[in-house]
Enzyme design. Structure first.
Site, PDB file in Angstrom:
ATOM      1  CB  CYS A   2       5.727  49.553  32.768  1.00  0.00           C
ATOM      2  SG  CYS A   2       7.073  49.258  31.659  1.00  0.00           S
ATOM      3  NE  ARG A  27       6.271  46.634  28.887  1.00  0.00           N
ATOM      4  CZ  ARG A  27       6.282  47.077  27.646  1.00  0.00           C
ATOM      5  NH1 ARG A  27       6.653  46.272  26.666  1.00  0.00           N
ATOM      6  NH2 ARG A  27       5.924  48.301  27.348  1.00  0.00           N
ATOM      7  CD1 TRP A  73       9.119  51.830  37.108  1.00  0.00           C
ATOM      8  CD2 TRP A  73       8.948  53.374  35.498  1.00  0.00           C
ATOM      9  NE1 TRP A  73      10.304  52.517  37.059  1.00  0.00           N
ATOM     10  CE2 TRP A  73      10.230  53.475  36.083  1.00  0.00           C
ATOM     11  CE3 TRP A  73       8.625  54.249  34.463  1.00  0.00           C
ATOM     12  CZ2 TRP A  73      11.178  54.412  35.670  1.00  0.00           C
ATOM     13  CZ3 TRP A  73       9.557  55.183  34.043  1.00  0.00           C
ATOM     14  CH2 TRP A  73      10.821  55.255  34.653  1.00  0.00           C
ATOM     15  CG  ASN A  98       1.537  51.161  29.439  1.00  0.00           C
ATOM     16  OD1 ASN A  98       1.286  51.042  30.635  1.00  0.00           O
ATOM     17  ND2 ASN A  98       1.960  50.153  28.697  1.00  0.00           N
ATOM     18  N   GLY A  99       1.941  55.556  29.481  1.00  0.00           N
ATOM     19  CA  GLY A  99       2.297  56.832  28.894  1.00  0.00           C
ATOM     20  C   GLY A  99       2.089  57.995  29.849  1.00  0.00           C
ATOM     21  CD  GLU A 482      26.240  49.304  27.803  1.00  0.00           C
ATOM     22  OE1 GLU A 482      25.505  48.317  28.030  1.00  0.00           O
ATOM     23  OE2 GLU A 482      25.785  50.464  27.699  1.00  0.00           O
ATOM     24  CE  LYS A 486      23.972  46.804  30.168  1.00  0.00           C
ATOM     25  NZ  LYS A 486      23.502  48.161  29.872  1.00  0.00           N
ATOM     26  CD  GLU A 489      21.450  49.561  33.174  1.00  0.00           C
ATOM     27  OE1 GLU A 489      20.365  50.116  32.961  1.00  0.00           O
ATOM     28  OE2 GLU A 489      22.154  49.100  32.267  1.00  0.00           O
ATOM     29  CG  HIS A 505      42.181  67.905  31.182  1.00  0.00           C
ATOM     30  ND1 HIS A 505      43.058  68.964  31.197  1.00  0.00           N
ATOM     31  CD2 HIS A 505      42.554  67.113  30.143  1.00  0.00           C
ATOM     32  CE1 HIS A 505      43.917  68.840  30.197  1.00  0.00           C
ATOM     33  NE2 HIS A 505      43.629  67.724  29.545  1.00  0.00           N
ATOM     34  CE  LYS A 604      14.925  44.937  27.611  1.00  0.00           C
ATOM     35  NZ  LYS A 604      16.390  44.879  27.754  1.00  0.00           N
TER      36      LYS A 604
END
Length: 609
Positions: A2, A27, A73, A98-99, A482, A486, A489, A505, A604
């Site tokens: 990362c 990150r 990561w 990275n990637g 949201e 939060k 996570e 429902h 991040k």
């Protein structure tokens, strides 16, 4: 991925690499490593924190004038030292990356047939062996990297060093962020400007396809065709102070409490101009907005929820039909493009790969009316967009976005009112009313922050639960989404959000005494509907935790807990009601003992699909 950092200097670069990696810890990562040139490649890697890798480097008295470092990561392969970067080929080439290399299996088979042995499960090791293969054919290190990247499919940022070229470092970018830091008799590379702030503020942001040759006395950048190109040098305005905790325990806590300031800074340009002007969005915005018939918002994660909120504003205030799509889904389906549709991308970092690729896809469909809402200047998505509105949240270090989200909402509200004004859909005095509402917003947010002691008490109830439900209606439904995001996570409590009217429902089947239900209940036209939905929960024995405006006329009772935010602030109410759900998640995570700023499995800046 990362995080990447590299340096070429006349001094020992190991302290520079370690400090740079420490600056990139926010990150998210699970292992770290560095490699330097010093009579061969000297490498140190460790699972865990940068400090653990640093201890090993100190024990080995690692030193060198050219080096690269990485925080990983895990994507391909588990969290092990053998999978940690840098990766080395035949003791001669070291690479950080990275990637994602999408054709790594094909390249692995090819390189294995050529006699290369793989020591890791990563896609990155393919790059090291591929560069070595080309280098062994007599190509220079630069040419070897240029040849290698042409054979790679995917998104990547890489940096390469070789014992055969001890005076330089080669880097390349395709789809993932990478910059060059310009120093005095020394130069650097990094995936994030924070990694080089202690040594330079002068940076060059590489473009897709760029390959950089970095020496202590200069930098040469080549485009994808191999031609030397000039890239503009920028002076970063990110401060080292913004990267420090100060009196706070966590960056998330700091950033939650920085929201009044961040909102004030974001609103400042509006207040100074005393109007919602297209000029805020850049040159040519007035002409672009005049063409707009509809809006399509593309975003991911928290930014996607900002887009869902904006849909209500854009349709109710500007009366412009609006769609919101998850960026990673949009680019893989057949859509019907409208050349008069404004494409709005939202990204805190400006480098979110899903969102960047969605923007590229939109442009291939013929969309030319593009607007980026972003927190990081000169990042990839703004550079690829026709119009830009920067939020002014400042550096956001915590993985869980807080102040970036609320400033995005202000930016999107500004867009809605500006479009309404341009299209003649504001009544007399309405523009001034909206400006006044923005002026008062930071004060109302500070009031909400002052509710923290009460919210901390609520968190004790959530900390021993496995599940939670969040309910909202209308424009506050995205805030419920949201809030649920939060909580899950950073505390790892499973949480879901629903429009309150949808409760009957299906989700109502989940409600019992062990399922706390959080309700966003502002004093708006849907309040009585929300109260009816709450009765459905109460009748099933559910425990209700209600964030209500001061003028909502709620009373506490058995199984119904109420915290009162300020009086209803009208059209900006979603921003205000974001604050309590952020604080609830933060304090629940504290009680659970999780790593608040670096939640497990998350990063991040997401630069992989």
């Amino acid at each position: 991925m990362c995080g990447i950092v590299g340096a070429v200097a006349k001094r020992n670069v190991v302290p520079i690499l370690i400090e740079g990696l420490s600056r990139l810890e926010y990150r998210g990562y699970d292992s770290a490593g560095i490699a330097v040139l010093n009579q061969g490649i000297q490498r140190v890697r460790a699972v865990g924190r940068v400090s653990e890798m640093q201890n090993k480097a100190n024990a080995q008295q690692l030193s060198g004038f050219v080096g690269i470092g990485h925080t990983r990561w895990a994507t391909h392969g588990g969290v092990t030292e053998s999978n940690a970067h840098p990766h080395v080929s035949k003791g001669e080439i070291a690479v950080v990356h990275n990637g994602i290399i999408e054709n790594h299996d094909e390249q692995r088979q090819r390189l294995t047939a050529l006699g290369y042995l793989f020591e890791s499960q990563t896609d990155t090791e393919v790059i090291a062996h591929l560069v070595h293969y080309h280098h062994a054919q007599g190509k220079s290190l630069l040419s070897s990297v240029q040849a290698s990247v042409k054979e790679l499919t995917g998104a990547f940022a890489i940096s390469v060093i070789s014992i055969n070229s001890p005076e330089l470092m080669i880097c390349a970018r395709q789809g993932c962020p990478l910059l060059v830091g310009i120093g005095q008799g020394e130069n650097f590379i990094a995936s994030d400007v924070s990694a080089v702030l202690s040594v330079t503020r002068s940076v060059i942001y590489l473009e897709d396809g760029d390959v950089g040759e970095i020496r202590e006395d200069g930098v040469t950048i080549y485009d994808g065709a191999g031609q030397v190109v000039d890239r503009k040098v920028h002076m970063s305005d990110v401060s080292l102070a913004s990267m420090e905790l100060g009196p706070f325990s966590h960056f998330m806590q700091k950033e939650i409490h920085e929201q009044p300031r961040a909102l004030t800074d974001t609103i400042e340009a509006l207040i100074d101009d005393a109007s919602f002007s297209p000029a805020l969005f850049g040159e040519g915005a007035e002409e672009v907005f005049a063409e707009v018939e509809s809006v399509l918002i593309l975003a991911a994660g928290t930014s996607y929820y900002a887009g869902l909120t904006a849909k209500y504003w854009l349709e109710s205030i500007a009366q412009v039909p609006t769609s919101v799509e998850i960026a990673s889904e949009y680019r893989y389906r057949r859509s019907v493009p409208n050349p008069k549709q404004l494409i709005v991308t939202i990204s805190q970092s400006g480098e979110t790969l899903d969102t960047m690729e969605a923007l590229k896809h939109a442009k291939t469909l013929g969309h030319t009316l593009t607007l980026a809402i972003c927190n990081v200047q000169e990042s990839a998505i703004p550079r690829a967009s026709r119009l830009i509105l920067y939020t002014r949240a400042g550096a956001e270090i915590g993985v869980a976005s807080t102040k970036a989200f609320t400033t995005q909402l202000v930016a999107l509200f500004t867009l809605a009112v500006t479009l309404a004004k341009q299209h003649g859909r504001l009544v007399d005095g309405q523009e001034q009313d909206y400006l006044d509402a923005l002026r008062h917003l930071p004060g109302s947010v500070q009031y909400a922050l002052n509710l923290e002691p009460q919210i901390r008490e609520w968190a004790t109830f959530f900390a021993n639960k496995q599940h939670a439900l969040f309910l909202g209606r209308g424009i506050h439904y995205p805030i419920a989404l949201e809030g649920a995001l939060k909580l899950k996570e950073i505390s790892y409590i499973h949480a879901e959000a629903y429009p309150a009217g949808e409760l009957k429902h299906g989700p109502l089947a989940l409600v019992d005494r062990d399922m706390p239900v959080v309700v966003i209940a502002p004093n708006d036209v849907l309040l009585e509907k929300v109260k009816s939905n709450m009765q459905e929960v109460k009748a099933r024995g559910g425990e209700l935790f209600v964030f209500a405006d001061a003028d909502s006329h709620f009373t506490e009772s058995e199984g119904v807990h109420v915290i009162r935010t300020p009086r209803h602030v009208g059209v900006l109410s979603p921003i205000l009601h974001t604050i309590p759900v952020q604080l609830l998640a933060y304090h629940a995570a504290l009680l659970k003992g999780t790593d608040v700023d670096k939640p497990r499995n998350l990063a991040k800046s997401v630069t992989v699909e």
